[in-house]
Motif scaffolding. Structure first.
Motif, PDB file in Angstrom:
ATOM      1  N   MET A  51       0.821  -1.213   0.000  1.00 39.49           N
ATOM      2  CA  MET A  51       0.000   0.000   0.000  1.00 39.49           C
ATOM      3  C   MET A  51       0.857   1.266   0.000  1.00 39.49           C
ATOM      4  SD  MET A  51      -2.862  -1.047   2.800  1.00 39.49           S
ATOM      5  CE  MET A  51      -4.203  -2.170   2.459  1.00 39.49           C
ATOM      6  N   THR A  52       2.177   1.104  -0.082  1.00 38.59           N
ATOM      7  CA  THR A  52       3.049   2.276  -0.052  1.00 38.59           C
ATOM      8  C   THR A  52       3.399   2.739  -1.466  1.00 38.59           C
ATOM      9  OG1 THR A  52       5.031   0.895   0.144  1.00 38.59           O
ATOM     10  CG2 THR A  52       4.017   1.657   2.201  1.00 38.59           C
ATOM     11  N   ASN A  53       3.762   4.001  -1.555  1.00 41.23           N
ATOM     12  CA  ASN A  53       4.086   4.624  -2.843  1.00 41.23           C
ATOM     13  C   ASN A  53       5.600   4.786  -3.017  1.00 41.23           C
ATOM     14  OD1 ASN A  53       4.846   6.842  -1.275  1.00 41.23           O
ATOM     15  ND2 ASN A  53       2.885   7.866  -1.539  1.00 41.23           N
ATOM     16  N   GLY A  54       6.009   5.535  -4.028  1.00 44.29           N
ATOM     17  CA  GLY A  54       7.423   5.749  -4.326  1.00 44.29           C
ATOM     18  C   GLY A  54       8.166   6.554  -3.281  1.00 44.29           C
ATOM     19  N   HIS A  55       7.449   7.180  -2.343  1.00 42.11           N
ATOM     20  CA  HIS A  55       8.085   7.910  -1.241  1.00 42.11           C
ATOM     21  C   HIS A  55       8.262   7.025  -0.014  1.00 42.11           C
ATOM     22  CE1 HIS A  55       7.753  11.712  -3.340  1.00 42.11           C
ATOM     23  NE2 HIS A  55       6.467  11.480  -3.542  1.00 42.11           N
ATOM     24  N   GLY A  56       7.753   5.780  -0.098  1.00 39.85           N
ATOM     25  CA  GLY A  56       7.832   4.882   1.047  1.00 39.85           C
ATOM     26  C   GLY A  56       6.760   5.141   2.086  1.00 39.85           C
ATOM     27  N   THR A  57       5.748   5.930   1.717  1.00 42.10           N
ATOM     28  CA  THR A  57       4.641   6.211   2.630  1.00 42.10           C
ATOM     29  C   THR A  57       3.363   5.596   2.069  1.00 42.10           C
ATOM     30  OG1 THR A  57       4.126   8.328   1.553  1.00 42.10           O
ATOM     31  CG2 THR A  57       5.692   8.382   3.388  1.00 42.10           C
ATOM     32  N   CYS A  58       2.359   5.516   2.909  1.00 46.09           N
ATOM     33  CA  CYS A  58       1.081   4.969   2.467  1.00 46.09           C
ATOM     34  C   CYS A  58       0.507   5.843   1.356  1.00 46.09           C
ATOM     35  CB  CYS A  58       0.102   4.917   3.644  1.00 46.09           C
ATOM     36  SG  CYS A  58      -1.518   4.274   3.193  1.00 46.09           S
ATOM     37  N   GLY A  60      -1.992   7.858  -0.641  1.00 47.27           N
ATOM     38  CA  GLY A  60      -3.148   8.615  -0.163  1.00 47.27           C
ATOM     39  C   GLY A  60      -4.486   7.994  -0.516  1.00 47.27           C
ATOM     40  N   GLY A  61      -4.544   7.265  -1.610  1.00 49.27           N
ATOM     41  CA  GLY A  61      -5.793   6.625  -2.008  1.00 49.27           C
ATOM     42  C   GLY A  61      -6.278   5.606  -0.993  1.00 49.27           C
ATOM     43  N   TYR A  62      -5.351   4.935  -0.320  1.00 48.23           N
ATOM     44  CA  TYR A  62      -5.751   3.969   0.703  1.00 48.23           C
ATOM     45  C   TYR A  62      -6.303   4.669   1.939  1.00 48.23           C
ATOM     46  CZ  TYR A  62      -3.606   0.283  -2.051  1.00 48.23           C
ATOM     47  OH  TYR A  62      -3.303  -0.593  -3.054  1.00 48.23           O
ATOM     48  N   ILE A  63      -5.692   5.798   2.291  1.00 50.70           N
ATOM     49  CA  ILE A  63      -6.197   6.572   3.431  1.00 50.70           C
ATOM     50  C   ILE A  63      -7.586   7.108   3.099  1.00 50.70           C
ATOM     51  CG2 ILE A  63      -5.797   8.597   4.896  1.00 50.70           C
ATOM     52  CD1 ILE A  63      -2.748   8.157   4.339  1.00 50.70           C
ATOM     53  N   PRO A  94       2.300  11.635   7.178  1.00 50.46           N
ATOM     54  CA  PRO A  94       2.365  10.359   6.445  1.00 50.46           C
ATOM     55  C   PRO A  94       2.057   9.173   7.343  1.00 50.46           C
ATOM     56  CG  PRO A  94       4.569  11.137   6.933  1.00 50.46           C
ATOM     57  CD  PRO A  94       3.623  12.222   7.388  1.00 50.46           C
ATOM     58  N   ALA A  95       1.616   8.102   6.691  1.00 55.44           N
ATOM     59  CA  ALA A  95       1.464   6.805   7.344  1.00 55.44           C
ATOM     60  C   ALA A  95       2.435   5.855   6.653  1.00 55.44           C
ATOM     61  CB  ALA A  95       0.026   6.309   7.222  1.00 55.44           C
ATOM     62  N   PHE A  96       2.816   4.796   7.344  1.00 57.94           N
ATOM     63  CA  PHE A  96       3.840   3.888   6.843  1.00 57.94           C
ATOM     64  C   PHE A  96       3.375   2.440   6.952  1.00 57.94           C
ATOM     65  CE2 PHE A  96       5.784   7.696   8.530  1.00 57.94           C
ATOM     66  CZ  PHE A  96       6.620   8.095   7.487  1.00 57.94           C
ATOM     67  N   ALA A  97       4.039   1.561   6.210  1.00 57.48           N
ATOM     68  CA  ALA A  97       3.754   0.127   6.317  1.00 57.48           C
ATOM     69  C   ALA A  97       3.891  -0.282   7.777  1.00 57.48           C
ATOM     70  CB  ALA A  97       4.710  -0.675   5.440  1.00 57.48           C
ATOM     71  N   GLY A  98       2.947  -1.054   8.247  1.00 57.65           N
ATOM     72  CA  GLY A  98       2.927  -1.487   9.638  1.00 57.65           C
ATOM     73  C   GLY A  98       2.060  -0.627  10.536  1.00 57.65           C
ATOM     74  N   ASP A  99       1.701   0.577  10.069  1.00 58.18           N
ATOM     75  CA  ASP A  99       0.798   1.425  10.860  1.00 58.18           C
ATOM     76  C   ASP A  99      -0.614   0.864  10.825  1.00 58.18           C
ATOM     77  OD1 ASP A  99       2.769   3.254  11.504  1.00 58.18           O
ATOM     78  OD2 ASP A  99       2.087   4.796  10.086  1.00 58.18           O
ATOM     79  N   ARG A 100      -1.325   0.992  11.928  1.00 61.80           N
ATOM     80  CA  ARG A 100      -2.760   0.700  11.957  1.00 61.80           C
ATOM     81  C   ARG A 100      -3.466   2.046  12.016  1.00 61.80           C
ATOM     82  NH1 ARG A 100      -6.575  -2.771  11.872  1.00 61.80           N
ATOM     83  NH2 ARG A 100      -5.195  -4.565  11.978  1.00 61.80           N
ATOM     84  N   ASN A 120     -12.039  11.648  11.110  1.00 64.55           N
ATOM     85  CA  ASN A 120     -10.696  11.882  11.626  1.00 64.55           C
ATOM     86  C   ASN A 120      -9.917  10.582  11.485  1.00 64.55           C
ATOM     87  OD1 ASN A 120      -9.042  11.457  14.410  1.00 64.55           O
ATOM     88  ND2 ASN A 120      -8.860  13.548  13.690  1.00 64.55           N
ATOM     89  N   ILE A 121      -8.731  10.646  10.898  1.00 60.25           N
ATOM     90  CA  ILE A 121      -7.894   9.456  10.715  1.00 60.25           C
ATOM     91  C   ILE A 121      -6.636   9.627  11.557  1.00 60.25           C
ATOM     92  CG2 ILE A 121      -6.663   7.976   9.078  1.00 60.25           C
ATOM     93  CD1 ILE A 121      -9.214  10.376   7.744  1.00 60.25           C
ATOM     94  N   ILE A 122      -6.390   8.628  12.423  1.00 57.48           N
ATOM     95  CA  ILE A 122      -5.200   8.639  13.280  1.00 57.48           C
ATOM     96  C   ILE A 122      -4.450   7.316  13.107  1.00 57.48           C
ATOM     97  CG2 ILE A 122      -6.195  10.211  14.989  1.00 57.48           C
ATOM     98  CD1 ILE A 122      -6.659   7.708  16.787  1.00 57.48           C
ATOM     99  N   ASN A 123      -3.182   7.313  13.534  1.00 57.80           N
ATOM    100  CA  ASN A 123      -2.413   6.059  13.542  1.00 57.80           C
ATOM    101  C   ASN A 123      -2.484   5.429  14.934  1.00 57.80           C
ATOM    102  OD1 ASN A 123      -0.494   7.350  15.163  1.00 57.80           O
ATOM    103  ND2 ASN A 123       0.964   7.623  13.491  1.00 57.80           N
ATOM    104  N   GLN A 124      -1.782   4.323  15.106  1.00 57.78           N
ATOM    105  CA  GLN A 124      -1.820   3.566  16.358  1.00 57.78           C
ATOM    106  C   GLN A 124      -1.268   4.342  17.541  1.00 57.78           C
ATOM    107  OE1 GLN A 124       0.065   2.850  13.722  1.00 57.78           O
ATOM    108  NE2 GLN A 124       2.184   2.795  14.451  1.00 57.78           N
ATOM    109  N   ASN A 125      -0.528   5.406  17.294  1.00 58.57           N
ATOM    110  CA  ASN A 125       0.019   6.246  18.362  1.00 58.57           C
ATOM    111  C   ASN A 125      -0.856   7.451  18.661  1.00 58.57           C
ATOM    112  OD1 ASN A 125       2.349   4.590  18.545  1.00 58.57           O
ATOM    113  ND2 ASN A 125       3.184   5.623  16.748  1.00 58.57           N
ATOM    114  N   GLY A 126      -2.018   7.523  17.993  1.00 54.98           N
ATOM    115  CA  GLY A 126      -2.922   8.656  18.188  1.00 54.98           C
ATOM    116  C   GLY A 126      -2.518   9.883  17.394  1.00 54.98           C
ATOM    117  N   GLU A 127      -1.528   9.740  16.498  1.00 57.58           N
ATOM    118  CA  GLU A 127      -1.079  10.876  15.695  1.00 57.58           C
ATOM    119  C   GLU A 127      -2.064  11.120  14.549  1.00 57.58           C
ATOM    120  OE1 GLU A 127       3.660  10.068  16.511  1.00 57.58           O
ATOM    121  OE2 GLU A 127       2.698   9.142  14.778  1.00 57.58           O
ATOM    122  N   HIS A 128      -2.366  12.365  14.352  1.00 53.97           N
ATOM    123  CA  HIS A 128      -3.334  12.813  13.352  1.00 53.97           C
ATOM    124  C   HIS A 128      -2.752  12.633  11.947  1.00 53.97           C
ATOM    125  CE1 HIS A 128      -6.481  16.269  12.832  1.00 53.97           C
ATOM    126  NE2 HIS A 128      -6.845  15.173  12.232  1.00 53.97           N
TER     127      HIS A 128
END
Length: 148
Positions: A51-58, A60-63, A94-100, A120-128
């Motif tokens: 689900m990651t792109n050429g920048h190594g981040t998730c 945006g379409g998946y988010i 950004p979100a990364f592989a392994g993030d929930r 509102n979309i957050i990661n497993q650490n509560g980061e916005h």
């Protein structure tokens, strides 16, 4: 169980169950419905390496898709079919592989056939990670048969 005898929470749960059975996209992406209530839905998804792109981040379409799924379950929680009329998203971090990621949809306004939801979309650490706003429109049909 007759629809007329359902509480608002039971109705929201039954609508989500009905939609989930047919939601191939959300299920295929590994999403999970954490909670539904009238006008509310919480949906999560683990970001996989593919689900990651050429920048190594998730990508945006998946988010966006995660937020859109939470939006769909929230706006369809009243047993009236509703579809997206307009959506927008602002990516914050950004979100990364392994993030929930967890998308929490809340109804802002519901009048006539239209409604507005903020997600509102957050990661497993509560980061916005992102903010999504969806405008829905009801269409003909229900999720549950009218047995009353």
């Amino acid at each position: 169980m007759m629809q007329a005898s359902l509480t608002a929470q039971e109705l929201a749960d039954a609508c989500a169950d009905s939609m989930w059975r047919e939601d191939n996209a959300s299920r295929h992406l590994g999403m999970a419905i954490e909670r539904v209530a009238p006008g509310v839905a919480v949906v999560s998804m683990l970001i996989k390496p593919e689900m990651t792109n050429g920048h190594g981040t998730c990508h945006g379409g998946y988010i966006f898709t995660l937020a859109d799924s939470a939006f769909a379950f929230a706006c369809n929680s009243y047993n009236q079919r509703a579809v997206a009329q307009h959506c927008s998203i602002t990516y914050i971090a950004p979100a990364f592989a392994g993030d929930r990621l967890t998308a929490t949809a809340r109804e802002v306004s519901r009048r006539g056939r239209g409604a507005i939801y903020d997600i509102n979309i957050i990661n497993q650490n509560g980061e916005h990670v992102a903010e999504f706003r969806g405008h829905s429109r009801t269409v003909k049909g229900t999720h549950l048969p009218d047995q009353a």
